[in-house]
Design a protein around this motif. Structure first.
Motif, PDB file in Angstrom:
ATOM      1  N   ALA A  14     -26.061 103.191 -37.316  1.00 10.74           N
ATOM      2  CA  ALA A  14     -26.628 101.855 -37.105  1.00 10.74           C
ATOM      3  C   ALA A  14     -26.474 101.372 -35.665  1.00 10.74           C
ATOM      4  O   ALA A  14     -26.872 100.249 -35.343  1.00 10.74           O
ATOM      5  CB  ALA A  14     -25.967 100.856 -38.054  1.00 10.74           C
ATOM      6  N   GLY A  15     -25.895 102.204 -34.799  1.00  9.08           N
ATOM      7  CA  GLY A  15     -25.809 101.848 -33.383  1.00  9.08           C
ATOM      8  C   GLY A  15     -24.493 101.255 -32.942  1.00  9.08           C
ATOM      9  O   GLY A  15     -24.380 100.781 -31.807  1.00  9.08           O
ATOM     10  N   PHE A  16     -23.473 101.270 -33.811  1.00  9.23           N
ATOM     11  CA  PHE A  16     -22.158 100.762 -33.419  1.00  9.23           C
ATOM     12  C   PHE A  16     -21.455 101.770 -32.519  1.00  9.23           C
ATOM     13  O   PHE A  16     -21.646 102.979 -32.649  1.00  9.23           O
ATOM     14  CB  PHE A  16     -21.282 100.510 -34.651  1.00  9.23           C
ATOM     15  CG  PHE A  16     -21.626  99.280 -35.440  1.00  9.23           C
ATOM     16  CD1 PHE A  16     -20.758  98.189 -35.475  1.00  9.23           C
ATOM     17  CD2 PHE A  16     -22.811  99.202 -36.170  1.00  9.23           C
ATOM     18  CE1 PHE A  16     -21.057  97.061 -36.214  1.00  9.23           C
ATOM     19  CE2 PHE A  16     -23.116  98.081 -36.919  1.00  9.23           C
ATOM     20  CZ  PHE A  16     -22.239  97.002 -36.931  1.00  9.23           C
TER      21      PHE A  16
ATOM     22  N   VAL B 128     -16.410  93.710 -33.016  1.00 11.30           N
ATOM     23  CA  VAL B 128     -16.921  92.867 -34.092  1.00 11.30           C
ATOM     24  C   VAL B 128     -16.274  93.233 -35.416  1.00 11.30           C
ATOM     25  O   VAL B 128     -16.177  92.406 -36.334  1.00 11.30           O
ATOM     26  CB  VAL B 128     -18.462  92.951 -34.220  1.00 11.30           C
ATOM     27  CG1 VAL B 128     -19.126  92.510 -32.934  1.00 11.30           C
ATOM     28  CG2 VAL B 128     -18.928  94.342 -34.621  1.00 11.30           C
ATOM     29  N   PHE B 129     -15.799  94.486 -35.522  1.00 15.56           N
ATOM     30  CA  PHE B 129     -15.208  94.959 -36.779  1.00 15.56           C
ATOM     31  C   PHE B 129     -13.941  95.738 -36.482  1.00 15.56           C
ATOM     32  O   PHE B 129     -13.845  96.447 -35.481  1.00 15.56           O
ATOM     33  CB  PHE B 129     -16.187  95.864 -37.531  1.00 15.56           C
ATOM     34  CG  PHE B 129     -15.598  96.527 -38.752  1.00 15.56           C
ATOM     35  CD1 PHE B 129     -15.408  95.806 -39.916  1.00 15.56           C
ATOM     36  CD2 PHE B 129     -15.231  97.868 -38.723  1.00 15.56           C
ATOM     37  CE1 PHE B 129     -14.840  96.402 -41.039  1.00 15.56           C
ATOM     38  CE2 PHE B 129     -14.677  98.477 -39.847  1.00 15.56           C
ATOM     39  CZ  PHE B 129     -14.480  97.745 -41.003  1.00 15.56           C
TER      40      PHE B 129
ATOM     41  N   LEU C 151     -22.510  93.494 -42.641  1.00 12.39           N
ATOM     42  CA  LEU C 151     -22.135  93.702 -41.243  1.00 12.39           C
ATOM     43  C   LEU C 151     -23.092  94.686 -40.573  1.00 12.39           C
ATOM     44  O   LEU C 151     -23.582  94.441 -39.463  1.00 12.39           O
ATOM     45  CB  LEU C 151     -20.702  94.245 -41.175  1.00 12.39           C
ATOM     46  CG  LEU C 151     -20.209  94.639 -39.784  1.00 12.39           C
ATOM     47  CD1 LEU C 151     -19.719  93.400 -39.038  1.00 12.39           C
ATOM     48  CD2 LEU C 151     -19.092  95.676 -39.878  1.00 12.39           C
ATOM     49  N   ILE C 152     -23.362  95.792 -41.243  1.00 11.81           N
ATOM     50  CA  ILE C 152     -24.273  96.803 -40.701  1.00 11.81           C
ATOM     51  C   ILE C 152     -25.672  96.230 -40.550  1.00 11.81           C
ATOM     52  O   ILE C 152     -26.346  96.431 -39.530  1.00 11.81           O
ATOM     53  CB  ILE C 152     -24.282  98.047 -41.610  1.00 11.81           C
ATOM     54  CG1 ILE C 152     -22.908  98.726 -41.586  1.00 11.81           C
ATOM     55  CG2 ILE C 152     -25.371  99.027 -41.188  1.00 11.81           C
ATOM     56  CD1 ILE C 152     -22.741  99.822 -42.629  1.00 11.81           C
TER      57      ILE C 152
ATOM     58  N   ASN D  88     -26.097  94.427 -26.757  1.00 15.25           N
ATOM     59  CA  ASN D  88     -25.044  95.379 -26.449  1.00 15.25           C
ATOM     60  C   ASN D  88     -24.614  96.093 -27.732  1.00 15.25           C
ATOM     61  O   ASN D  88     -24.725  95.545 -28.829  1.00 15.25           O
ATOM     62  CB  ASN D  88     -23.838  94.671 -25.836  1.00 15.25           C
ATOM     63  CG  ASN D  88     -24.165  94.043 -24.500  1.00 15.25           C
ATOM     64  OD1 ASN D  88     -24.960  94.571 -23.725  1.00 15.25           O
ATOM     65  ND2 ASN D  88     -23.565  92.882 -24.239  1.00 15.25           N
ATOM     66  N   LYS D  89     -24.093  97.288 -27.578  1.00 17.93           N
ATOM     67  CA  LYS D  89     -23.612  98.015 -28.735  1.00 17.93           C
ATOM     68  C   LYS D  89     -22.422  97.274 -29.346  1.00 17.93           C
ATOM     69  O   LYS D  89     -21.435  97.033 -28.667  1.00 17.93           O
ATOM     70  CB  LYS D  89     -23.170  99.428 -28.337  1.00 17.93           C
ATOM     71  CG  LYS D  89     -24.211 100.502 -28.542  1.00 17.93           C
ATOM     72  CD  LYS D  89     -23.569 101.889 -28.440  1.00 17.93           C
ATOM     73  CE  LYS D  89     -24.535 102.936 -28.963  1.00 17.93           C
ATOM     74  NZ  LYS D  89     -23.882 104.261 -29.064  1.00 17.93           N
TER      75      LYS D  89
END
Length: 437
Positions: free
Chosen positions: A252-254, A345-346, A65-66, A80-81
């Motif tokens: 990671a930018g999430f 997304v998560f 996922l990352i 987009n984030k």
């Protein structure tokens, strides 16, 4: 159940990684997920640097996922984030910070006598029997608006009655304490904690929480504390695995958020321990007076107005608050499932209270197994391949002896009526065997 051997774990991780690469982001072009632009020095965070183990192939799925959605991947699905949302109690920490706060308030005499001594003013769902029991136990101890001496010998009966109503949704005499609520949008006992914080400011509550947090982190595992005439859980711990995962996602930018059915200022203080600021916390929120003091009423969401007290961060209410606060959806539309581009997304959770926002996650859903019927029915059914299950990281539960009753009573309706758990296509999920423990 014991953890797999090192060899078996490596095999499981490798297999899961291969599966995840093909299922998490089917639309992404084939390319090394962590590859950066030529000449760049972008480094995708790697999980398990501290050596904290995950179950089976879960670490590989989370890493994928990352890799797929992180900023180092030039082929990520969107610029987009990506949004990740975690429940808090028993998902990021072991035990419940709302419970810890209630126990601290009772031990330190910080709950105020309600206006006119009328306990129904603290919750529209409180039954007459509960209001009467509370008035009899607490009425003579303080004037309206003054703190009740629940941490003193004379206040033991009052502390016990409040604790019974909060913890068991019943009086000490076993009469139901709440009635008439929508089981998919609120839980009166959860809502009652912030409602009992009336008369204090958010800043004052944060101070109370800091004290409770320090006590619970310092206490040894399995510690008990005296609350009224009884003992209660007296310790909380952060899960190292979740703390590391949250840190890796942020690096990671999430855009990482907490959604909790504990009070807003309480979760704000605890979330600092995993690097999440108050602006990324969504808890139960009180309405306030002009001077900033909490009232016994709550902020609303979607079609529910402030003060109606019928929509908290609970099951469908979590969906509403996430849509409102993270994605900017206003009005009744916030109660609906949004297009994939406007969803997390998560998501990670541990309870039936997390069902709706977990189902809304588009790429991966992490479930911490606490043997909750509807949640485990959906996670084990895994109809779209996006669910992963992990045992509790501290003191995991043993295997549930009987199958989850998915086909009959695993779902709870708005009026409390049990029924079968249905997939998105309305087919019935068959009973599921507990297999991750």
């Amino acid at each position: 159940m014991t953890r797999p051997s090192s060899v078996r774990r490596l095999q499981a991780v490798g297999a899961a990684a291969a599966i995840a690469a093909g299922t998490l982001v089917a639309a992404a072009p084939a390319a090394p997920a962590a590859q950066a632009h030529p000449g760049s020095h972008c480094a995708t965070p790697r999980l398990n640097a501290a050596g904290a183990p995950w179950y089976g192939g879960n670490q590989a799925r989370l890493q994928q996922l990352i890799d797929d959605y992180g900023t180092c991947n030039p082929y990520r699905p969107s610029r987009n984030k990506p949004v990740a949302v975690f429940d808090w109690d028993n998902t990021v920490v072991k035990n419940d910070v709302g419970d810890a706060q209630m126990f601290w308030l009772l031990r330190n005499g910080k709950i105020r006598q309600p206006a006119g001594g009328d306990w129904t003013s603290t919750s529209r769902f409180l039954t007459p029997a509960a209001a009467q029991a509370l008035a009899e136990a607490c009425g003579a101890l303080a004037k309206p608006g003054a703190p009740l001496p629940t941490g003193t010998p004379e206040g033991v009966g009052c502390a016990d009655e409040i604790n019974a109503v909060y913890g068991t949704a019943a009086t000490r005499a076993a009469a139901p304490a709440f009635a008439g609520w929508d089981r998919r949008t609120t839980e009166p006992a959860y809502a009652w904690l912030p409602q009992l914080m009336q008369g204090w400011t958010a800043r004052e509550i944060r101070g109370f929480t800091a004290a409770a947090r320090a006590e619970n982190l310092a206490a040894p595992v399995d510690a008990k504390q005296q609350v009224g005439s009884t003992t209660a859980t007296g310790w909380v711990r952060y899960y190292d695995q979740q703390k590391e995962l949250i840190g890796a996602l942020r690096k990671a930018g999430f855009d990482v958020w907490i959604s909790s059915a504990s009070p807003q200022p309480v979760v704000e203080v605890w979330a600092e321990g995993v690097g999440i600021d108050a602006r990324h916390v969504i808890g139960i929120r009180n309405t306030t007076t002009y001077g900033g003091k909490f009232t016994s009423h709550l902020q609303g969401c979607g079609s529910v107005a402030d003060g109606a007290d019928t929509m908290i961060t609970y099951i469908d209410g979590k969906r509403c608050w996430i849509n409102k606060e993270i994605f900017g959806v206003r009005g009744a539309a916030a109660e609906k499932v949004q297009p994939a581009s406007r969803r997390q997304v998560f998501a990670a959770g541990d309870s039936d209270t997390d069902i709706s926002f977990l189902r809304d996650a588009t790429a991966l859903r992490l479930v911490v197994n606490r043997n909750k019927n509807e949640l485990m029915c959906r996670a084990y059914d895994n109809s779209d391949g996006k669910w992963i299950v992990n045992p509790m990281f501290i003191q995991p539960k043993k295997q549930k002896a009987t199958p989850y009753p998915c086909a009959t009573t695993g779902f709870t309706g708005r009026d409390g009526t049990p029924g079968p758990v249905l997939r998105g296509d309305t087919s019935v999920i068959p009973d599921q065997t507990d297999s991750v423990f």
